[in-house]
Each structure stands twice: as C-alpha cells, then as structure tokens.
Design a protein around this motif. Sequence first.
Motif, PDB file in Angstrom:
ATOM      1  N   LYS A  28       0.799  -1.126  -0.062  1.00 24.12           N
ATOM      2  CA  LYS A  28       0.092  -0.172   0.167  1.00 24.12           C
ATOM      3  C   LYS A  28       0.743   1.312  -0.119  1.00 24.12           C
ATOM      4  CE  LYS A  28      -3.821  -2.216  -0.324  1.00 24.12           C
ATOM      5  NZ  LYS A  28      -4.052  -2.717  -1.489  1.00 24.12           N
ATOM      6  N   GLU A  29       1.978   1.251   0.562  1.00 27.04           N
ATOM      7  CA  GLU A  29       2.954   2.609   0.484  1.00 27.04           C
ATOM      8  C   GLU A  29       3.377   2.884  -0.672  1.00 27.04           C
ATOM      9  OE1 GLU A  29       5.621  -0.945   1.820  1.00 27.04           O
ATOM     10  OE2 GLU A  29       3.814  -0.349   2.229  1.00 27.04           O
ATOM     11  N   GLU A  30       3.115   1.945  -1.895  1.00 23.95           N
ATOM     12  CA  GLU A  30       3.676   2.396  -3.197  1.00 23.95           C
ATOM     13  C   GLU A  30       2.385   2.672  -3.883  1.00 23.95           C
ATOM     14  OE1 GLU A  30       6.532   2.175  -4.494  1.00 23.95           O
ATOM     15  OE2 GLU A  30       7.782   1.193  -3.177  1.00 23.95           O
ATOM     16  N   LEU A  31       1.454   2.944  -3.410  1.00 25.94           N
ATOM     17  CA  LEU A  31       0.092   3.172  -3.972  1.00 25.94           C
ATOM     18  C   LEU A  31       0.307   4.866  -4.590  1.00 25.94           C
ATOM     19  CD1 LEU A  31      -2.767   3.002  -4.885  1.00 25.94           C
ATOM     20  CD2 LEU A  31      -3.544   4.284  -2.700  1.00 25.94           C
ATOM     21  N   PHE A  32       1.016   5.391  -4.242  1.00 28.69           N
ATOM     22  CA  PHE A  32       1.446   6.965  -4.696  1.00 28.69           C
ATOM     23  C   PHE A  32       2.487   7.124  -5.459  1.00 28.69           C
ATOM     24  CE2 PHE A  32      -2.347   7.470  -1.504  1.00 28.69           C
ATOM     25  CZ  PHE A  32      -3.203   7.827  -2.358  1.00 28.69           C
ATOM     26  N   SER A  33       3.366   6.192  -5.645  1.00 21.76           N
ATOM     27  CA  SER A  33       4.763   6.239  -6.226  1.00 21.76           C
ATOM     28  C   SER A  33       4.728   5.056  -7.398  1.00 21.76           C
ATOM     29  CB  SER A  33       5.743   6.144  -5.179  1.00 21.76           C
ATOM     30  OG  SER A  33       5.547   4.902  -4.409  1.00 21.76           O
ATOM     31  N   LEU A  34       5.324   3.958  -7.245  1.00 21.35           N
ATOM     32  CA  LEU A  34       5.382   3.064  -8.396  1.00 21.35           C
ATOM     33  C   LEU A  34       3.971   2.509  -9.060  1.00 21.35           C
ATOM     34  CD1 LEU A  34       7.671   1.666  -9.831  1.00 21.35           C
ATOM     35  CD2 LEU A  34       7.584  -0.210  -7.912  1.00 21.35           C
ATOM     36  N   ILE A  35       3.122   2.209  -8.096  1.00 24.01           N
ATOM     37  CA  ILE A  35       2.101   1.723  -8.645  1.00 24.01           C
ATOM     38  C   ILE A  35       1.200   2.798  -9.418  1.00 24.01           C
ATOM     39  CG2 ILE A  35      -0.573   1.112  -8.075  1.00 24.01           C
ATOM     40  CD1 ILE A  35       0.390  -0.180  -5.262  1.00 24.01           C
ATOM     41  N   ASN A  36       1.148   4.093  -9.036  1.00 24.93           N
ATOM     42  CA  ASN A  36       0.512   5.056  -9.920  1.00 24.93           C
ATOM     43  C   ASN A  36       1.373   5.358 -11.290  1.00 24.93           C
ATOM     44  OD1 ASN A  36      -1.036   7.222 -10.247  1.00 24.93           O
ATOM     45  ND2 ASN A  36       0.525   8.577  -9.752  1.00 24.93           N
ATOM     46  N   GLN A  37       2.743   5.367 -11.057  1.00 27.10           N
ATOM     47  CA  GLN A  37       3.522   5.588 -12.171  1.00 27.10           C
ATOM     48  C   GLN A  37       3.507   4.374 -13.273  1.00 27.10           C
ATOM     49  OE1 GLN A  37       5.288   8.094 -12.733  1.00 27.10           O
ATOM     50  NE2 GLN A  37       6.119   7.563 -14.517  1.00 27.10           N
ATOM     51  N   ILE A  38       3.362   3.127 -12.586  1.00 28.01           N
ATOM     52  CA  ILE A  38       3.235   1.771 -13.680  1.00 28.01           C
ATOM     53  C   ILE A  38       1.907   1.947 -14.335  1.00 28.01           C
ATOM     54  CG2 ILE A  38       2.746  -0.510 -13.578  1.00 28.01           C
ATOM     55  CD1 ILE A  38       5.110  -0.682 -11.397  1.00 28.01           C
ATOM     56  N   ARG A  39       0.880   2.310 -13.615  1.00 29.94           N
ATOM     57  CA  ARG A  39      -0.518   2.271 -14.280  1.00 29.94           C
ATOM     58  C   ARG A  39      -0.812   3.416 -15.270  1.00 29.94           C
ATOM     59  NH1 ARG A  39      -4.379   0.854  -8.979  1.00 29.94           N
ATOM     60  NH2 ARG A  39      -4.121  -1.327  -9.073  1.00 29.94           N
ATOM     61  N   ARG A  40       0.057   4.696 -15.015  1.00 30.93           N
ATOM     62  CA  ARG A  40      -0.248   5.730 -15.825  1.00 30.93           C
ATOM     63  C   ARG A  40       0.536   5.470 -17.161  1.00 30.93           C
ATOM     64  NH1 ARG A  40      -0.673  11.299 -13.879  1.00 30.93           N
ATOM     65  NH2 ARG A  40       1.020  11.831 -15.089  1.00 30.93           N
ATOM     66  N   CYS A  41       1.668   5.022 -16.943  1.00 27.93           N
ATOM     67  CA  CYS A  41       2.338   4.176 -18.386  1.00 27.93           C
ATOM     68  C   CYS A  41       1.673   3.355 -19.184  1.00 27.93           C
ATOM     69  CB  CYS A  41       3.709   3.688 -17.805  1.00 27.93           C
ATOM     70  SG  CYS A  41       4.863   4.861 -17.528  1.00 27.93           S
ATOM     71  N   ALA A  42       0.983   2.402 -18.462  1.00 28.26           N
ATOM     72  CA  ALA A  42      -0.088   1.328 -19.109  1.00 28.26           C
ATOM     73  C   ALA A  42      -0.994   2.121 -19.807  1.00 28.26           C
ATOM     74  CB  ALA A  42      -0.242   0.442 -18.039  1.00 28.26           C
ATOM     75  N   VAL A  43      -1.638   2.979 -18.935  1.00 30.44           N
ATOM     76  CA  VAL A  43      -2.825   3.687 -19.512  1.00 30.44           C
ATOM     77  C   VAL A  43      -2.386   4.501 -20.863  1.00 30.44           C
ATOM     78  CG1 VAL A  43      -4.688   5.190 -19.476  1.00 30.44           C
ATOM     79  CG2 VAL A  43      -4.148   3.474 -17.514  1.00 30.44           C
TER      80      VAL A  43
END
Length: 117
Positions: A28-43
Amino acid sequence: MEYTKLEVWIESRKLANLVYTVTKNFPKEELFSLINQIRRCAVSVPSNIAEGCGRQTSKETIHFLHISRGSLYELETQIYLSLDQNYLSTNDFEDVLQQIQICKRLINGFINYYKKL
C-alpha cells in the motif's frame, strides 16, 4: 478504420488491464509512487494510440505512436524494478513482459505502416 478495431489498441488495452491486476497486490505504501507510475504508463499506451489515430496527418499519428512506444519502454523498466523489489511474482513479471513485447512489435509495425503513407 476505427482505432478500437486495431489489434495494436486491443493488445495495449489487455496490457493496461493486466498491469492493473498485478499491481493490486503491491504494498500500500507504493500506491502514490510506483503503482501510480506503472498504471499511468500502461494507460498511456492505448491512449496515445487512440489520440494518434484521431490526428489529421501521418506525421502527427507517428508522433503519438512514438509516445506510446516510449511509454512501453518506461513500463518495462518499472516492471523490472517491481521484480527487483519482490512486488511481482516471476510469473506475473513474465506475463506482463510478454504482453509488452507483443505491444512493441505491433506499435513498430503500425509506425512502419504510417511511414509508408
């Protein structure tokens, strides 16, 4: 041709959905960093394909296809980093990487098609 019928757009949507699925198990601590970045790239990949298809000239379309391809390379790096951090299983990593490779091949083919117009 409508962009929603293009194999390159369909496969990039599959990639985005796969990325959303595998990142649900990240810390959960990655929600606003790596998760967000990965999802933005994928979208960004199918979004830029769609935007490119809506442009007036081949040159403009190619520009957005290059942006889409750049997002794939960025996403690939982030997936490797996620594996390094043990956020992804080897199987999930390989599934995402395989889908990235499919999308790269299709986008490169689409770029080459537009360069010939």
